[in-house]
Structures are given as C-alpha cells and as structure tokens.
Design a protein around this motif. Structure first.
Motif, short mmCIF file in Angstrom:
data_model
loop_
_atom_site.label_atom_id
_atom_site.label_comp_id
_atom_site.label_asym_id
_atom_site.label_seq_id
_atom_site.Cartn_x
_atom_site.Cartn_y
_atom_site.Cartn_z
N VAL A 22 65.74 18.16 31.49
CA VAL A 22 64.52 18.37 32.39
C VAL A 22 65.12 19.80 33.34
O VAL A 22 64.07 20.54 33.52
N THR A 31 64.71 9.54 30.71
CA THR A 31 64.61 11.02 30.48
C THR A 31 66.01 11.55 30.41
O THR A 31 66.74 11.24 31.50
N ILE A 73 56.44 12.18 27.61
CA ILE A 73 55.60 13.60 27.76
C ILE A 73 54.99 13.63 26.21
O ILE A 73 55.48 13.26 25.41
N SER A 107 57.38 21.49 29.86
CA SER A 107 56.36 21.30 28.86
C SER A 107 54.90 22.38 29.22
O SER A 107 54.65 22.36 30.28
N PHE A 123 62.32 13.70 26.07
CA PHE A 123 61.46 13.46 27.00
C PHE A 123 60.57 12.34 26.49
O PHE A 123 59.59 12.51 25.91
#
Length: 65
Positions: free
Chosen positions: A11, A6, A65, A16, A62
């Motif tokens: 981040v 990632t 995710i 999300s 990501f």
C-alpha cells in the motif's frame, strides 16, 4: 471464510490508476545524490507504471482492487 488482508507494505509503495494499472516511485533518489546529474534526478522524481510482467505479482497484494 475470513477476509483477505492487503499487504500493507505494498500500500505504501503502489497506487492504482483508474484503468487498473499501478504507479510506483522510481528508485535511486535517496542518497549519494552529488554524483548524479540534475537531469537524472529530475526524471527520477516522476512516477512510473509497473511493467506488464510484474502487474499480476503486484495485483496479488491487493485482493479487493
């Protein structure tokens, strides 16, 4: 095959939602705040959703995710 990593800078910038969209902080609230109105600064405090055109680009950061 190794695990995909990632992007750590993403981040820190994006979160999300449960529906699969991404939230981000609005810009222009770091410095030179004296010339900005209270109304403008108050509305910049709220979070914003990433646009549909940028969603796939952010999703690339990501992988799980």
């Amino acid at each position: 095959m190794p695990k995909m990593k990632t992007l750590k800078s993403a981040v820190k910038r994006f979160r999300s939602t449960s529906s699969g969209e991404f939230k981000k902080k609005k810009s222009n609230l770091r410095h030179i705040l004296t010339k900005k109105t209270s109304h403008r600064k108050r509305h910049l405090r709220s979070k914003n959703l990433v646009s549909k055109s940028d969603k796939n680009h952010v999703r690339f950061f990501f992988p799980y995710i």
